[in-house]
Design an enzyme around this catalytic site. Structure first.
Site, mmCIF file in Angstrom:
data_model
loop_
_atom_site.group_PDB
_atom_site.id
_atom_site.type_symbol
_atom_site.label_atom_id
_atom_site.label_comp_id
_atom_site.label_asym_id
_atom_site.label_seq_id
_atom_site.Cartn_x
_atom_site.Cartn_y
_atom_site.Cartn_z
ATOM 1 N N ASP A 65 -2.101 -2.653 10.004
ATOM 2 C CA ASP A 65 -3.539 -2.891 10.098
ATOM 3 C C ASP A 65 -3.706 -4.257 10.758
ATOM 4 O OD1 ASP A 65 -6.272 -2.863 9.925
ATOM 5 O OD2 ASP A 65 -6.355 -2.250 7.829
HETATM 6 C C1 BGC Z 1 -9.417 -2.028 9.523
HETATM 7 C C2 BGC Z 1 -8.787 -0.828 10.190
HETATM 8 C C3 BGC Z 1 -9.148 -0.806 11.652
HETATM 9 C C4 BGC Z 1 -8.709 -2.103 12.296
HETATM 10 C C5 BGC Z 1 -9.021 -2.157 13.781
HETATM 11 C C6 BGC Z 1 -9.109 -3.313 10.260
HETATM 12 O O1 BGC Z 1 -9.860 -4.355 9.761
HETATM 13 O O2 BGC Z 1 -8.964 -2.134 8.199
HETATM 14 O O3 BGC Z 1 -9.218 0.326 9.558
HETATM 15 O O4 BGC Z 1 -8.567 0.291 12.264
HETATM 16 O O5 BGC Z 1 -9.351 -3.178 11.645
HETATM 17 O O6 BGC Z 1 -10.373 -2.268 14.015
#
Ligand code: BGC
Length: 970
Positions: free
Chosen positions: A344
């Protein structure tokens, strides 16, 4: 995505919402990007000369301050030890699991691995590293961009959110959110939505879609991101995720199963962002991990998912993105995952340790802070390979997994992707709506410009048909009717010759509540939909998208009612002042209320992602009470003279107790988060063009406490590293209500229809387990993965290419001469020296293929006994025998019932159909911690089928049927 993780705009700063959201995107990035870092940056890294000039008074103050801080830390440390000792996670810490299993062990991926090996063999060390590392936040057009290997035709991959549409992309479809899709219980629609989503992604040049989400799973009803997943049950999540993945990947786009795993709340999900230096640890026992939280990921792997995203939180006190037990052990070995694990966004917290634990790709590529240009991989990974701390084999496997996924999805066939003659790759920018813009907006001082938005239409294409219509159908199928007294629903569009309030034969209908109307500031006024203004179509955060349009409920109702015979009055706010009188003047009142939540980098009105309670927001309860008490004036007995229908848009379980039993409340529809077609979908159900067939993907309790003592959000840290013990084990949502015999307001799976159904007897045919073993025979036919050269290359191959001018803070794979380092001893994580034996439960995608062999086929008939067409949802629950003991001889407790399959059946009036539902070996097994495998218990297994929810046997005139069977002949 939390580049904006520290942007907190509450209702006041909601004023800013009138800015275009792409402006906000840029601004919020620069405002917030370093907050986390600043908080952790050394205080004394400033100007040395000025420091020397400090007076002794200042120095004494500093010393005192330091003393105070040290004392405070000691105190907190002591406190945390006490707290920790009190709440030791059941299995202590996470077990080490090394080395990382290599991909390429299953038949279905064999060709792709062979092709990948051919390509990767030609790559230099920095080229390999480039494939594993993002180039940094907003250095390219997508939310994640990997480095390319242009020499060999391997492109930079574009990774884009998210689970309900294409984030930051103009004029793409705003689909219903996953919680809405879960409420349809329609497997075909789940696939169709995935396919449409995948097609839009491909047409925009997105290689990897960051969805579906199945974690959070819904352990905590107030969890801010539950709505991004499909409901509070592993099987519902698992089937919906698998269907979505198959749909997305049928279009050649790599799907991402996220967030692995146990990221159940927003508070403390990340280090620093919530004031604690470490992220929360979800402490889970092995059985619960297998039977609940890892289950949907196993189904995703079985569906062939190309990527899995590890989450921000820790699991058993080890960060999910460097937890070798979870990544190497469970995901890659036991579940046989063949794709790549990506972090993530900034969830990676270490360089070498995460590589050894099984991480394959770091996103967005920055280091511990946004756009810091100090990647934990990039040149550091190059160095780590050269100095021997990350084995070359590990790097080879990372790259093979990524390249093999690319082949597996057919992405090498450029004819299906945006025209390479026009640059290929993404044809949109996440950072501006302008046609021409910066190619590296995240790099300070970068002046490279180009055409960044080509505005390629995707919602209505020859290839994919009209997605708006698909969204409308899905959103109406998801509407759950929980109350319909005296058949108030459906309502007529026009009324003739009826006594009405005005005495003029015109029906007076009042629409009440802000949730019926659009946000006056604009549908996309709040960045990432981070506010609750106007009708609620989706939650907020990285899982939200720009709405291309939004049909509000009020707009659709005004359009649908016959103006000749119906007079509609609008009450556009939730204000109570005067509402009684307006309600009293109506023949029918329709009240709209809602409850919103989202990702924790945005907060609205004191809601920091996770909801503060489970009640409707913005005074919704009071509005319903006032309208329902007064609608049509009062009869002589004090009751309201007319009827009220309540419509609820919500992110999840919402307590309805303040009004659900009021005599005036005759009808209640729960429409969840419908996306762009909100009003049209609702009108279809309200007026009866579509007979409601949605069912609750979670339980609605009478009181928040009914979900159990561990079901609340942890809002204050209980330790320096917040410790959240999942002590309820398997007992979340209906499993908890069943165990403690708590009557919910509406059970999991509940939903009413305008017609009636009747279920025939159950018939069961045993599958292949008769006479077989309780534990499946271990799988033997793993393929040998392709072999690449394991030798460390000459360090000179990793040096900066002469003449290349670096972009500021952009992440590259090369090293400066002299930065190569030397081979030496690296302090490997504990347990690294001892290779872990493969799991007996592994062998194929999703685990040992034997786990999916047929245990039983359940057959029954369902008949539509009412006057109108309707769709029934048959739900199959299994109850394992209560007298099981595990391999340690300890008695085992099983949930009273567990959903194992479902089928939606469409029936005309009077029509009857036979329905067959399969149950696999894993679905009649429990995870035995001692043998580390799935075991089918001896004894009688209960199999129940119903169409009105988990308590259809015995709950309020339930009509389901049950059978008891033994899986093995004695
Ligand atoms: C989120 C993810 C997301 C990523 C990219 C993160 O803060 O938890 O779900 O895919 O950002 O935007």
């Amino acid at each position: 995505m939390s580049a904006r993780s520290s942007v907190s705009h509450d209702s006041d700063s909601g004023q800013e919402d009138s800015n275009t959201s792409k402006d906000m995107r840029r601004r919020s990035t620069s405002e917030s990007e370093h907050k986390g870092l600043l908080a952790s940056a050394p205080r004394w890294s400033g100007n040395g000369i000025q420091q020397r000039k400090k007076t002794w008074r200042q120095r004494r103050a500093v010393r005192l301050c330091l003393l105070f801080v040290v004392a405070l830390l000691l105190l907190l440390g002591g406190a945390s030890i006490v707290v920790k000792q009190k709440s030791e996670p059941p299995y202590g810490e996470s077990e080490p699991w090394y080395p990382a299993p290599t991909g390429g062990t299953v038949q279905r991926w064999e060709k792709s691995y062979e092709r990948a090996a051919e390509l990767v063999r030609q790559m230099t060390l920095p080229e390999k590293v480039n494939v594993t590392t993002g180039t940094g936040w907003s250095m390219g057009m997508c939310v994640g961009n990997t480095g390319p290997v242009e020499r060999l035709g391997f492109p930079s991959l574009c990774l884009q959110d998210g689970p309900l549409g294409l984030r930051f992309v103009g004029n793409a479809t705003a689909f219903p959110a996953a919680i809405t899709v879960g409420a349809t219980w329609n497997k075909r629609l789940m696939f169709d939505r995935g396919r449409a989503h995948g097609l839009e992604a491909r047409l925009k040049g997105i290689n990897v879609l960051l969805g579906p989400s199945m974690g959070p799973l819904g352990r905590l009803p107030a969890g801010g991101r539950n709505w991004e997943g499909f409901g509070a049950d592993p099987v519902l999540q698992g089937i919906a995720a698998a269907q979505t993945i198959k749909g997305i990947q049928s279009e050649g786009v790599i799907a991402t199963a996220k967030h692995y795993v146990a990221n159940e709340q927003e508070h403390f999900r990340q280090a620093w962002a919530w004031g604690t230096s470490n992220a929360i640890s979800s402490n889970i026992d092995d059985r619960t991990m297998h039977e609940i939280y890892a289950w949907p990921f196993a189904e995703s792997v079985r569906a062939g998912v190309g990527s899995v995203m590890c989450s921000y939180n820790q699991v058993n006190n080890s960060y999910a993105c460097q937890n070798s037990k979870l990544l190497n052990g469970v995901l890659k070995d036991e579940l046989g995952f063949q794709g790549f694990i990506q972090s993530d966004w900034l969830a990676q917290r270490s360089g070498v340790a995460s590589a050894l634990a099984g991480l394959d790709m770091t996103m967005p590529g920055d280091g511990l802070g946004w756009q810091d240009g100090k990647s934990l991989w990039g040149p550091e990974l190059t160095k780590a390979v050269l100095n021997g701390s990350v084995p070359m084999d590990r790097l080879n496997d990372m790259v093979l997994r990524i390249v093999a996924s690319w082949y597996q999805l057919g992405q090498d066939d450029t004819s299906r992707w945006p025209d390479p003659a026009h640059g290929g790759g993404p044809n949109f920018s996440s950072w501006t709506d302008d046609r021409v813009g910066s190619l590296h907006p995240g790099s300070p001082g970068s002046t490279e410009m180009g055409v960044v938005n080509q505005y390629v239409p995707v919602r209505d294409t020859e290839e994919g048909g009209n997605h708006d219509a698909l969204v409308r159908g899905m959103a109406s199928e998801a509407i759950v009717m929980v109350k319909n007294e005296l058949g108030i629903l459906p309502i007529p569009r026009s009324i003739k010759g009826v006594m009405t309030k005005g005495g003029d034969g015109k029906l007076r209908v009042g629409i009440f509540g802000e949730d019926a109307y659009p946000n006056p500031k604009g549908n996309n006024a709040c960045p990432d939909r981070g506010c609750n203004e106007g009708t609620l179509a989706m939650g907020w955060g990285s899982g939200a998208v720009e709405l291309p349009y939004l049909v509000s409920p009020a707009e659709a109702l005004h359009r649908e009612f016959d103006t000749e015979t119906v007079e509609v009055t609008d009450w556009k706010t939730n204000t109570l002042n005067g509402v009684d009188g307006t309600a009293a003047a109506q023949d029918l009142c329709i009240v709209f209320i809602n409850s919103d939540a989202g990702e924790g980098y945005l907060s609205w009105n004191g809601i920091k992602g996770d909801r503060n309670d489970l009640f409707p927001q913005k005074g919704g309860d009071d509005l319903v009470r006032s309208v329902a008490a007064n609608c049509g004036g009062r009869k002589e007995n004090g009751e309201p003279a007319s009827d009220t229908i309540v419509i609820l848009h919500t992110v999840g379980p919402t307590i309805l107790e303040k009004w659900i039993d009021m005599p005036g409340v005759k009808g209640v529809l729960i429409a969840h988060l419908p996306g762009q077609e909100s009003g049209n979908a609702l009108a279809d159900v309200l007026f009866g063009s579509y007979n409601p067939s949605g069912h609750l993907p979670y339980t609605i309790a009478k009181r928040e406490e009914d979900y159990g003592p561990t079901s609340g959000i942890m809002r204050y840290p209980n330790s320096l590293v917040p410790q959240q013990d999942f002590t309820e084990g398997l007992y979340i949502d209906y499993r908890y209500f069943d165990k403690y015999n708590i009557t919910p307001r509406y059970p999991f799976g509940f939903g009413l229809s305008y017609t009636t159904f009747s279920l025939g007897d159950l018939d069961i045919h045993m599958g292949n387990l008769q006479g077989a073993q309780a534990i499946p025979v271990p799988a033997r036919d793993r393929l040998t993965p392709p072999k690449l050269d394991p030798r460390v290359p000459d360090p000179n191959t990793a040096l900066w290419p002469p003449g290349l001018r670096p972009l500021n803070r952009y992440v590259y794979p090369w090293l400066e001469s002299g930065g190569v380092g030397r081979e030496g001893r690296y302090p490997y994580p504990a347990g690294y020296e001892h290779w872990h034996a493969p799991s007996p439960a592994g062998g194929g995608e999703g685990g040992n293929p034997a786990l999916y062999e047929l245990a039983a086929t359940v057959t029954t008939t369902i008949a539509n006994t009412g006057p109108v067409h309707g769709d029934a949802v048959l739900q199959l629950y299994v109850s394992l025998p209560s007298d099981t003991t595990d391999s340690f001889g300890k008695p085992l407790d099983h949930p009273v019932r567990q959903l194992r399959n479902f089928e939606k059946v469409s029936l005309g009036p009077g029509e009857r159909r036979e329905v067959e539902m399969m149950v696999g070996r894993k679905e009649v097994s429990y995870w035995d911690v001692g043998v580390q495998d799935w075991v089918v218990p001896r004894g009688v297994v209960g199999v129940c089928v119903g169409f009105r929810g988990s308590r259809d046997q015995g709950f309020e005139g339930g009509q389901g049927g049950c059978l008891g069977v033994e899986m093995f002949e004695r």
